[in-house]
Write a protein that holds these residues in place. Structure first.
Motif, mmCIF file in Angstrom:
data_model
loop_
_atom_site.group_PDB
_atom_site.id
_atom_site.type_symbol
_atom_site.label_atom_id
_atom_site.label_comp_id
_atom_site.label_asym_id
_atom_site.label_seq_id
_atom_site.Cartn_x
_atom_site.Cartn_y
_atom_site.Cartn_z
ATOM 1 N N GLY A 184 29.092 47.842 40.643
ATOM 2 C CA GLY A 184 29.161 48.742 41.794
ATOM 3 C C GLY A 184 30.019 48.182 42.903
ATOM 4 N N ARG A 185 30.094 46.842 42.986
ATOM 5 C CA ARG A 185 30.966 46.175 43.955
ATOM 6 C C ARG A 185 31.957 45.307 43.191
ATOM 7 N NH1 ARG A 185 25.727 45.688 46.262
ATOM 8 N NH2 ARG A 185 25.524 46.143 48.506
ATOM 9 N N LEU A 186 33.231 45.637 43.293
ATOM 10 C CA LEU A 186 34.272 44.763 42.763
ATOM 11 C C LEU A 186 34.676 43.755 43.827
ATOM 12 C CD1 LEU A 186 36.544 47.405 40.978
ATOM 13 C CD2 LEU A 186 35.109 45.686 39.874
ATOM 14 N N LEU A 187 35.103 42.583 43.403
ATOM 15 C CA LEU A 187 35.593 41.564 44.322
ATOM 16 C C LEU A 187 37.114 41.550 44.274
ATOM 17 C CD1 LEU A 187 33.083 38.644 43.616
ATOM 18 C CD2 LEU A 187 32.884 40.538 45.252
ATOM 19 N N GLU A 188 37.728 41.895 45.409
ATOM 20 C CA GLU A 188 39.186 41.962 45.513
ATOM 21 C C GLU A 188 39.678 40.868 46.472
ATOM 22 O OE1 GLU A 188 40.866 43.785 43.667
ATOM 23 O OE2 GLU A 188 39.826 45.672 43.229
#
Length: 312
Positions: A77-81
């Motif tokens: 649900g949360r990608l790390l960019e």
């Protein structure tokens, strides 16, 4: 309900992601090892926890253990960019903000999130994947995009079990009705202090959806035998009426020679829908204490007295 055996007590990985304060690598790894030595075989983490630090630390220990002997879950649900602005993480974890969280409930985002997690963990698969905090971001997108993506991944054999990790019992119920979930990881809504999630648990029991209870200590309010004036509740200072209720529970426990945190940790398992209680820890000593509390004897008369107090 998937046949995964989680055991009674699981290890929650937010603390070793430097939640609220930094923990040295050695202490974090020793904490995970202590959980293993205490017989814990279910470990939960998420990219959100320390911007991937929790996954890295958990994997550093578990990748050397026999893979068939433990169950691990992470979340999507949360990608790390990449983050070029620098500074410290603004979401409560004491880590440098080298990356930033980007919400993404799409199938493409879910698949990439799992791949990224496996790289940080150093494992070739995870057993359980939860959709993380759809109630916080966008419940409709979570139900219409995220959950179908997880069902598809389960059907492909990429993961063995799927669920939601969530704070709202009402939102969790919507997810349970909308998808064929194996598990709901429910934070703080079914505890010795309060049980607003009973309708959810009853529906989970009907649908054979297991509930993993987290946040049993209500942000630390119920974590000590005596409730201090500065105790926290829902991540903030506990108001006077909540302190009073917690102290009344502690007094009942004392009458039966049981410490409040022991009853607190064991309470959720009294509901047939609850299959595991997962608790965080930031030191080997905390792990050992949690494990001992889960196995400590609690007389049936105490549960009766607590139930009677709850009806008053």
């Amino acid at each position: 309900m998937n046949s995964l055996n989680l055991g009674k007590l699981g290890f929650g990985g937010a603390g070793i992601g430097n939640l609220y304060r930094a923990i040295p690598d050695g202490e974090a790894l020793a904490t995970v090892l202590a959980a293993w030595d205490a017989g814990i075989r279910y470990f939960d983490t998420a990219p959100h926890y320390g911007l991937g630090l929790s996954e890295q630390r958990l994997g550093a220990v578990l990748r050397d253990k026999p893979r068939e002997e433990f169950v691990i879950s992470t979340k999507v649900g949360r990608l790390l960019e990449p983050n070029s602005t620098g500074g410290q993480d603004p979401e409560g974890f004491d880590v440098p903000a080298l990356t930033q969280r980007v919400w993404d409930f799409s199938e493409k985002g879910v698949r990439r999130s799992i791949e990224d997690s496996l790289e940080r963990l150093g494992l070739d698969h995870v057993d359980i994947v939860y959709l993380h905090d759809p109630d916080v971001h966008d419940l409709h997108a979570g139900i219409s995009q995220g959950l179908p993506a997880l069902e598809k991944l389960r059907s492909e054999g990429v993961v063995r079990a799927i669920g939601v990790g969530i704070n709202s019992a009402e939102a969790a119920l919507e997810c349970v009705e909308a998808a064929d979930l194996d598990l709901v990881m429910l934070a703080g809504r079914y505890t010795l202090l309060e049980q607003p999630s009973v309708p959810l648990l009853e529906r989970c029991a009907e649908r054979r959806t297991g509930v993993v209870s987290v946040g049993a200590y209500n942000s630390g309010l119920l974590a000590r035998p005596e409730v201090p004036d500065d105790a926290h509740y829902n991540y903030d200072q506990a108001p006077p009426d909540v302190l009073e209720r917690a102290r009344a529970l502690a007094a009942i426990c004392r009458d039966f020679a049981v410490e409040l945190p022991t009853a607190t940790l064991q309470f959720p398992l009294r509901h047939p829908a609850v299959v595991n209680v997962t608790a965080g820890a930031t030191s080997p000593e905390q792990v050992a204490t949690n494990a001992a509390r889960m196995e400590a004897p609690v007389p049936a008369e105490l549960w009766s007295a607590l139930e009677a107090a709850g009806r008053d």
